[in-house]
Design an enzyme around this catalytic site. Structure first.
Site, PDB file in Angstrom:
ATOM      1  N   CYS A   2       0.846  -1.190   0.000  1.00 57.84           N
ATOM      2  CA  CYS A   2       0.000   0.000   0.000  1.00 57.84           C
ATOM      3  C   CYS A   2       0.882   1.240   0.000  1.00 57.84           C
ATOM      4  O   CYS A   2       2.002   1.225   0.484  1.00 57.84           O
ATOM      5  CB  CYS A   2      -0.927   0.093   1.205  1.00 57.84           C
ATOM      6  SG  CYS A   2      -1.904  -1.372   1.479  1.00 57.84           S
ATOM      7  N   ARG A  27       2.877   0.068  -5.419  1.00 60.86           N
ATOM      8  CA  ARG A  27       2.748  -0.593  -4.120  1.00 60.86           C
ATOM      9  C   ARG A  27       1.406  -1.314  -3.972  1.00 60.86           C
ATOM     10  O   ARG A  27       1.144  -1.922  -2.933  1.00 60.86           O
ATOM     11  CB  ARG A  27       2.904   0.430  -2.994  1.00 60.86           C
ATOM     12  CG  ARG A  27       4.224   1.182  -3.051  1.00 60.86           C
ATOM     13  CD  ARG A  27       4.286   2.219  -1.963  1.00 60.86           C
ATOM     14  NE  ARG A  27       4.503   1.614  -0.673  1.00 60.86           N
ATOM     15  CZ  ARG A  27       5.678   1.405  -0.113  1.00 60.86           C
ATOM     16  NH1 ARG A  27       6.766   1.772  -0.741  1.00 60.86           N
ATOM     17  NH2 ARG A  27       5.776   0.843   1.065  1.00 60.86           N
ATOM     18  N   TRP A  74      -3.037  -2.609  -1.523  1.00 61.83           N
ATOM     19  CA  TRP A  74      -2.851  -4.010  -1.905  1.00 61.83           C
ATOM     20  C   TRP A  74      -3.412  -4.788  -0.735  1.00 61.83           C
ATOM     21  O   TRP A  74      -2.863  -4.753   0.382  1.00 61.83           O
ATOM     22  CB  TRP A  74      -1.373  -4.326  -2.113  1.00 61.83           C
ATOM     23  CG  TRP A  74      -1.158  -5.715  -2.633  1.00 61.83           C
ATOM     24  CD1 TRP A  74      -1.252  -6.119  -3.939  1.00 61.83           C
ATOM     25  CD2 TRP A  74      -0.830  -6.888  -1.882  1.00 61.83           C
ATOM     26  NE1 TRP A  74      -1.007  -7.466  -4.039  1.00 61.83           N
ATOM     27  CE2 TRP A  74      -0.746  -7.977  -2.789  1.00 61.83           C
ATOM     28  CE3 TRP A  74      -0.608  -7.135  -0.534  1.00 61.83           C
ATOM     29  CZ2 TRP A  74      -0.440  -9.269  -2.394  1.00 61.83           C
ATOM     30  CZ3 TRP A  74      -0.309  -8.430  -0.133  1.00 61.83           C
ATOM     31  CH2 TRP A  74      -0.223  -9.477  -1.063  1.00 61.83           C
ATOM     32  N   ASN A  98      -0.244   1.506   5.854  1.00 67.05           N
ATOM     33  CA  ASN A  98       0.518   0.564   5.043  1.00 67.05           C
ATOM     34  C   ASN A  98       1.152  -0.425   6.008  1.00 67.05           C
ATOM     35  O   ASN A  98       1.848  -0.014   6.924  1.00 67.05           O
ATOM     36  CB  ASN A  98       1.593   1.351   4.272  1.00 67.05           C
ATOM     37  CG  ASN A  98       2.691   0.464   3.732  1.00 67.05           C
ATOM     38  OD1 ASN A  98       2.464  -0.684   3.394  1.00 67.05           O
ATOM     39  ND2 ASN A  98       3.900   1.004   3.649  1.00 67.05           N
ATOM     40  N   GLY A  99       0.868  -1.724   5.845  1.00 66.86           N
ATOM     41  CA  GLY A  99       1.455  -2.716   6.749  1.00 66.86           C
ATOM     42  C   GLY A  99       0.389  -3.644   7.289  1.00 66.86           C
ATOM     43  O   GLY A  99      -0.689  -3.779   6.709  1.00 66.86           O
ATOM     44  N   GLU A 480      10.882 -19.397 -15.076  1.00 72.34           N
ATOM     45  CA  GLU A 480      10.555 -17.980 -15.303  1.00 72.34           C
ATOM     46  C   GLU A 480       9.487 -17.836 -16.398  1.00 72.34           C
ATOM     47  O   GLU A 480       8.571 -17.015 -16.280  1.00 72.34           O
ATOM     48  CB  GLU A 480      11.847 -17.228 -15.663  1.00 72.34           C
ATOM     49  CG  GLU A 480      11.681 -15.799 -16.174  1.00 72.34           C
ATOM     50  CD  GLU A 480      11.086 -14.824 -15.180  1.00 72.34           C
ATOM     51  OE1 GLU A 480      10.764 -15.219 -14.048  1.00 72.34           O
ATOM     52  OE2 GLU A 480      10.903 -13.660 -15.560  1.00 72.34           O
ATOM     53  N   LYS A 484       5.956 -16.056 -15.748  1.00 72.48           N
ATOM     54  CA  LYS A 484       5.517 -14.901 -16.531  1.00 72.48           C
ATOM     55  C   LYS A 484       4.145 -15.173 -17.163  1.00 72.48           C
ATOM     56  O   LYS A 484       3.269 -14.314 -17.161  1.00 72.48           O
ATOM     57  CB  LYS A 484       6.508 -14.598 -17.664  1.00 72.48           C
ATOM     58  CG  LYS A 484       7.747 -13.858 -17.262  1.00 72.48           C
ATOM     59  CD  LYS A 484       7.460 -12.394 -17.046  1.00 72.48           C
ATOM     60  CE  LYS A 484       8.560 -11.698 -16.268  1.00 72.48           C
ATOM     61  NZ  LYS A 484       8.725 -12.128 -14.884  1.00 72.48           N
ATOM     62  N   GLU A 487       1.373 -15.141 -14.404  1.00 77.74           N
ATOM     63  CA  GLU A 487       1.031 -13.868 -13.781  1.00 77.74           C
ATOM     64  C   GLU A 487       0.387 -12.888 -14.761  1.00 77.74           C
ATOM     65  O   GLU A 487      -0.384 -12.030 -14.358  1.00 77.74           O
ATOM     66  CB  GLU A 487       2.242 -13.230 -13.088  1.00 77.74           C
ATOM     67  CG  GLU A 487       3.312 -12.712 -14.003  1.00 77.74           C
ATOM     68  CD  GLU A 487       4.471 -12.063 -13.250  1.00 77.74           C
ATOM     69  OE1 GLU A 487       4.243 -11.415 -12.226  1.00 77.74           O
ATOM     70  OE2 GLU A 487       5.612 -12.200 -13.720  1.00 77.74           O
ATOM     71  N   HIS A 503       9.537 -38.371 -14.642  1.00 72.76           N
ATOM     72  CA  HIS A 503       9.299 -38.851 -13.276  1.00 72.76           C
ATOM     73  C   HIS A 503       7.916 -38.452 -12.776  1.00 72.76           C
ATOM     74  O   HIS A 503       7.700 -38.353 -11.570  1.00 72.76           O
ATOM     75  CB  HIS A 503      10.405 -38.340 -12.350  1.00 72.76           C
ATOM     76  CG  HIS A 503      11.752 -38.839 -12.764  1.00 72.76           C
ATOM     77  ND1 HIS A 503      12.142 -40.146 -12.598  1.00 72.76           N
ATOM     78  CD2 HIS A 503      12.771 -38.219 -13.422  1.00 72.76           C
ATOM     79  CE1 HIS A 503      13.359 -40.314 -13.094  1.00 72.76           C
ATOM     80  NE2 HIS A 503      13.761 -39.157 -13.617  1.00 72.76           N
ATOM     81  N   LYS A 603       3.940  -4.246  -7.555  1.00 70.93           N
ATOM     82  CA  LYS A 603       5.340  -4.228  -8.004  1.00 70.93           C
ATOM     83  C   LYS A 603       6.296  -4.455  -6.834  1.00 70.93           C
ATOM     84  O   LYS A 603       7.308  -5.108  -6.971  1.00 70.93           O
ATOM     85  CB  LYS A 603       5.619  -2.878  -8.681  1.00 70.93           C
ATOM     86  CG  LYS A 603       7.014  -2.740  -9.271  1.00 70.93           C
ATOM     87  CD  LYS A 603       7.175  -3.590 -10.501  1.00 70.93           C
ATOM     88  CE  LYS A 603       8.573  -3.553 -11.070  1.00 70.93           C
ATOM     89  NZ  LYS A 603       8.826  -4.758 -11.885  1.00 70.93           N
TER      90      LYS A 603
HETATM   91  C1  F6R Z   1       7.555 -11.431 -11.449  1.00 69.48           C
HETATM   92  C2  F6R Z   1       8.099 -10.450 -10.529  1.00 69.48           C
HETATM   93  C3  F6R Z   1       8.218 -10.821  -9.101  1.00 69.48           C
HETATM   94  C4  F6R Z   1       9.440 -10.131  -8.449  1.00 69.48           C
HETATM   95  C5  F6R Z   1       9.476 -10.438  -6.943  1.00 69.48           C
HETATM   96  C6  F6R Z   1      10.706  -9.849  -6.273  1.00 69.48           C
HETATM   97  O1  F6R Z   1       7.547 -10.959 -12.762  1.00 69.48           O
HETATM   98  O2  F6R Z   1       8.411  -9.342 -10.903  1.00 69.48           O
HETATM   99  O3  F6R Z   1       8.277 -12.207  -8.933  1.00 69.48           O
HETATM  100  O4  F6R Z   1      10.601 -10.588  -9.079  1.00 69.48           O
HETATM  101  O5  F6R Z   1       8.320  -9.922  -6.334  1.00 69.48           O
HETATM  102  O6  F6R Z   1      10.721  -8.461  -6.354  1.00 69.48           O
HETATM  103  P1  F6R Z   1      12.058  -7.661  -6.142  1.00 69.48           P
HETATM  104  O7  F6R Z   1      12.958  -8.015  -7.260  1.00 69.48           O
HETATM  105  O8  F6R Z   1      11.654  -6.212  -6.152  1.00 69.48           O
HETATM  106  O9  F6R Z   1      12.628  -8.096  -4.821  1.00 69.48           O
END
Ligand code: F6R
Length: 608
Positions: A2, A27, A74, A98-99, A480, A484, A487, A503, A603
Site C-alpha cells: 500500500c 505498491r 494491496w 501501510n502494513g 521464469e 511470466k 502472472e 518422473h 510491483k
Molecule cells: C515477477 C516479478 C516478481 C518479483 C518479486 C521480487 O515478474 O516481478 O516475482 O521478481 O516480487 O521483487 P524484487 O525483485 O523487487 O525483490
C-alpha cells in the site's frame, strides 16, 4: 504494501493526492481513496479497483479541502472492495495505513466491547477506533496518537487526519517507510520521496519507531520513546516526471525493448572494455578464495536469476551455491559462518522477505552482498556490498529488464569469483567476458523475432495449461517462462527440468498441451533434444526455442519454432529471456489482460 500520502496545502488537495497516488500504484492497485476536511468535517471518496476509478468518483463528487490524506491498497485483510478501501474513518479521525496490525483481532474485540461499530473487514480500521476512543479521554489528537501507538503490534506506516484540525497531520512509522516533504506551497507526508517529487525534493525520512506532527509551518519528529528529535532534511535526486511508455502500448513492451541498452550499460559498469577484465566498482571486504559457499536468497523472478547464476558460480568458480526463496530462508535457521557469502537479489530493494533474510544474515555474522536496481533502497543501504543493476525504473509489474540485468551482474560476479579462486585463467575469463559483452547484440537479434513470437502467442492464448522445459542454466528460465505466463495471462503453466518430466509430469502431456522447450546450444543441448523426443512421442505440442534447425535435425515437427541466434555462450539465458518474456506478453495482450498491472499483484511486495 500500500502507498500512503498526506498534504497540508493552500489549494484543494484531492487532485494533488491523486497525482501522488499515481506514483505509488507500484505498491498496490486493488482500491484507492482520499479524505479531506470539508468545513472541518471528514469527507471521503473511495473506489474499488484502479486509481482511475477514484479519479472519476472525484470528478462526479469533488472534494475541496486544503488538507487531506490518500491511499492506494494491496489487500491483506479483507477483499479489495470500496468498503475495505482506506482511509478508514470515524467522525473524529481518518487514517491511512501501510502494513499489517498483527493484534487487530484482540483490539477489535476490545473496541467492540466498548461500543465501536466497524464498517470494514480490515486490520487498519482498529487504528481509527483506537484514536477515537483515546480522543474522548485526552481530547488532544497528538496525545491520543502518541498513547495508542504502543498498542499496535506488527508493521505500519500511518497517516492521520482529524476533524476540526485544519493544520495538523500525524504520521508514524514502524517497519514500513515514511517521509515528510517540505514544499513551498505546503507540507507533505508519503511512503517515499518519489510520491512527493511533484511537490518537493526536500524530504526528511522517519527513523524506525518515529512519529511526526506536521503543520503548515513545519514538522516535529519524536522517536519511539516520545523524545523530540531532529531528522535531517535532504535534497533527493528523484525526478518529478512520470516515466512514460514512449511509443509502446505498455510499460512491459517498452522495458523488454530497452534490454539491449540497459544490459549494455550494466556490462560497461562491470567490465573494463579496454582490457576485457571484470572489475567490481566497489571494493569487496573478502576474497572469493576464502569463500566456501554462497547462500543466495530472493523472491520470484529475482530468485530465478539467482538460480541461473548458481550454474555459473558452480561451473566457473567451483563454488557451491544454495538458493532459497526468501520467505523460506528467513525462517530456515540456516547456520551461517564467515566463510559463507550471502547474496540477495532484488529489483526494488524493498521486498519484505528478502530484506528480512538480509537482516538475518547480518545478525548471524555473514557478509551480505546485494544485487539491486533501486540504488536508494533499504537493501542497498543495509548491505555490506551493493552491486547495482543499471536497468532504470521498471514500471511493469512483471520483471523483465531488471531480470536480464540481474543475470548480467551475476554473470560478471561469477567470472570475477572464478579469477580470484584460480578456477578460470585470465584468458578464459576474458573469453567469457567477451561472451557477456556480446549478449546485448544477441538480445537485439532476439527482439527481431517479435512478430513470429506474436503468432506463436495466438496458439498459447487458447491453451488451458502450458509446460516449459529446460536443462541446466535454462531450467530456471523454464520456471521464469511459466511464472511470466501465469502472472500475465492467468493460464496455468509449470516449468520443469527437462530430464525430470519422465518422473511424473509427462502424464499430463497430450495433444492439447503446448510444451515450450528452451534449448540453447550449450552443454545440455543434446540431452534437451532427447527429452523433446519423449514429449513428441506422447503427442505433446512442442514449441522449440533454440537455434535454427533444432527440430528438423531431430526429425520432429513442432507446432512452432522460434529460431534464436546460433551462438555458443555460457550466458545464453540472457538472450533466451527475450522470447520467454515476449510469449507471455503477447499471450496476455491477445487475451485482453492488463499486462502492466495484473490482478492481485503489486510491483513492490513490502509485506511478508
Ligand atoms: C515477477 C516479478 C516478481 C518479483 C518479486 C521480487 O515478474 O516481478 O516475482 O521478481 O516480487 O521483487 P524484487 O525483485 O523487487 O525483490
Amino acid at each position: 504494501m500500500c502507498g500512503i500520502v498526506g498534504i497540508i496545502g493552500n489549494e484543494p488537495v484531492a487532485p494533488l493526492l491523486v497525482d501522488a497516488l499515481k506514483r505509488l500504484e507500484y505498491r498496490g492497485y486493488d482500491s484507492a481513496g482520499v479524505a479531506t476536511l470539508e468545513e472541518g468535517q471528514i469527507a471521503r471518496r473511495r473506489a474499488e479497483g484502479k486509481l482511475k476509478n477514484l479519479a472519476s468518483r472525484l470528478n462526479e463528487a469533488p472534494l475541496y479541502g486544503m488538507i487531506g490524506i490518500g491511499h492506494t491498497r494491496w489487500a491483506t485483510h479483507g477483499k479489495p472492495t470500496e468498503q475495505n478501501a482506506h482511509p478508514h474513518a470515524t467522525d473524529k479521525v481518518a487514517v491511512v495505513h501501510n502494513g499489517i496490525i498483527e493484534n487487530f483481532k484482540a483490539l477489535r474485540d476490545e473496541l467492540r466491547a466498548d461500543g465501536a461499530v466497524f464498517q470494514s473487514e480490515t486490520d487498519s480500521e482498529v487504528v481509527a477506533h483506537l484514536v477515537t476512543r483515546e480522543l474522548k479521554r485526552v481530547n488532544d489528537p497528538v496525545v491520543a496518537v502518541r498513547n495508542i501507538l504502543p498498542k499496535l503490534h506488527g508493521a505500519f506506516a500511518l497517516g492521520f487526519l482529524f476533524a476540526g484540525e485544519n493544520d495538523l497531520l500525524i504520521g508514524a512509522r514502524k517497519g514500513a517507510p515514511l517521509a515528510v516533504g517540505y514544499g513551498d506551497d505546503g507540507m507533505y507526508l508519503g511512503s517515499d520521496a518519489f510520491a512527493l517529487a511533484p511537490f518537493t525534493d526536500r524530504v526528511a525520512y522517519l527513523n524506525e519507531g518515529d512519529w511526526t506532527v506536521i503543520r503548515r509551518n513545519g514538522a516535529e519528529f519524536y522517536d519511539a520513546g516520545n523524545v523530540l528529535v531532529e531528522r535531517r532534511i535532504i535534497t533527493t535526486q528523484v525526478g518529478s516526471g512520470l516515466v512514460d511508455k514512449g511509443n509502446h502500448r505498455h510499460f512491459m513492451a517498452k522495458e523488454i525493448h530497452e534490454q539491449p541498452e540497459v544490459i549494455g550499460r550494466t556490462i560497461a559498469h562491470y567490465i573494463d572494455m579496454a582490457t576485457g577484465d571484470v572489475r567490481l566498482p566497489t571494493d569487496i571486504p573478502f576474497n572469493f578464495k576464502d569463500i566456501r559457499r554462497i547462500c543466495l536468497s530472493a523472491c520470484g523472478t529475482a530468485s530465478l536469476a539467482g538460480l541461473t547464476a548458481r550454474y555459473w558460480f558452480e561451473r566457473l568458480a567451483k563454488l557451491p551455491v544454495e538458493v532459497d526463496v526468501a520467505s523460506e530462508f528467513r525462517y530456515r535457521e540456516l547456520p551461517l559462518d564467515k566463510d559463507t557469502l550471502t547474496l540477495f537479489v532484488s529489483q526494488s530493494g524493498e521486498t519484505a522477505d528478502t530484506l528480512a533474510s538480509l537482516r538475518y544474515a547480518k545478525e548471524h555474522g555473514a557478509t551480505t552482498l546485494s544485487v539491486v536496481n533501486v540504488a536508494t533502497s533499504t537493501m542497498a543501504r543495509e548491505s555490506d556490498v551493493v552491486m547495482p543493476t543499471l536497468a532504470g525504473p521498471e514500471i511493469g509489474v512483471a520483471s523483465t529488464k531488471a531480470f536480464t540485468c540481474q543475470l548480467t551482474v551475476l554473470a560478471a560476479l561469477a567470472i570475477f569469483a572464478g579469477v580470484q579462486r584460480g578456477t578460470l585463467s585470465q584468458e578464459r575469463a576474458r573469453e567469457l567476458a567477451q561472451q557477456l559483452i556480446a549478449s546485448p547484440g544477441q538480445v537485439a537479434d532476439a527482439l527481431l523475432l517479435e512478430s513470429k513470437i506474436e503468432q506463436v502467442a495466438h496458439k498459447l492464448a487458447k491453451a488451458r495449461d502450458v509446460l516449459y522445459l529446460g536443462r541446466g542454466a535454462s531450467f530456471p528460465l523454464a520456471l521464469e517462462g511459466a511464472l511470466k505466463l501465469k502472472e500475465l495471462s492467468y493460464i496455468h503453466a509449470e516449468g520443469y527440468a527437462a530430464g525430470e518430466l519422465k518422473h511424473g509430469p509427462i502424464a499430463l502431456v497430450d495433444e492439447q498441451m503446448p510444451v515450450i522447450v528452451i534449448a540453447p546450444r550449450d552443454h545440455w543441448f543434446e540431452k534437451t533434444v532427447s527429452n523433446m523426443q519423449e514429449v513428441a512421442a506422447r503427442g505433446g505440442q512442442i514449441i522449440v526455442i533454440g537455434p535454427k534447425g533444432t527440430a528438423v535435425n531431430a526429425a520432429l515437427t513442432p507446432i512452432a519454432s522460434i529460431d534464436m541466434p546460433d551462438v555458443v555462450t555460457e550466458f545464453a539465458a540472457i538472450a533466451y529471456s527475450v522470447p520467454v518474456q515476449l510469449l507471455a506478453y503477447y499471450t496476455a495482450s491477445i487475451m485482453g489482460k492488463d499486462v502492466d498491472q495484473p490482478r492481485n499483484l503489486a510491483k513492490s511486495v513490502t509485506v511478508e
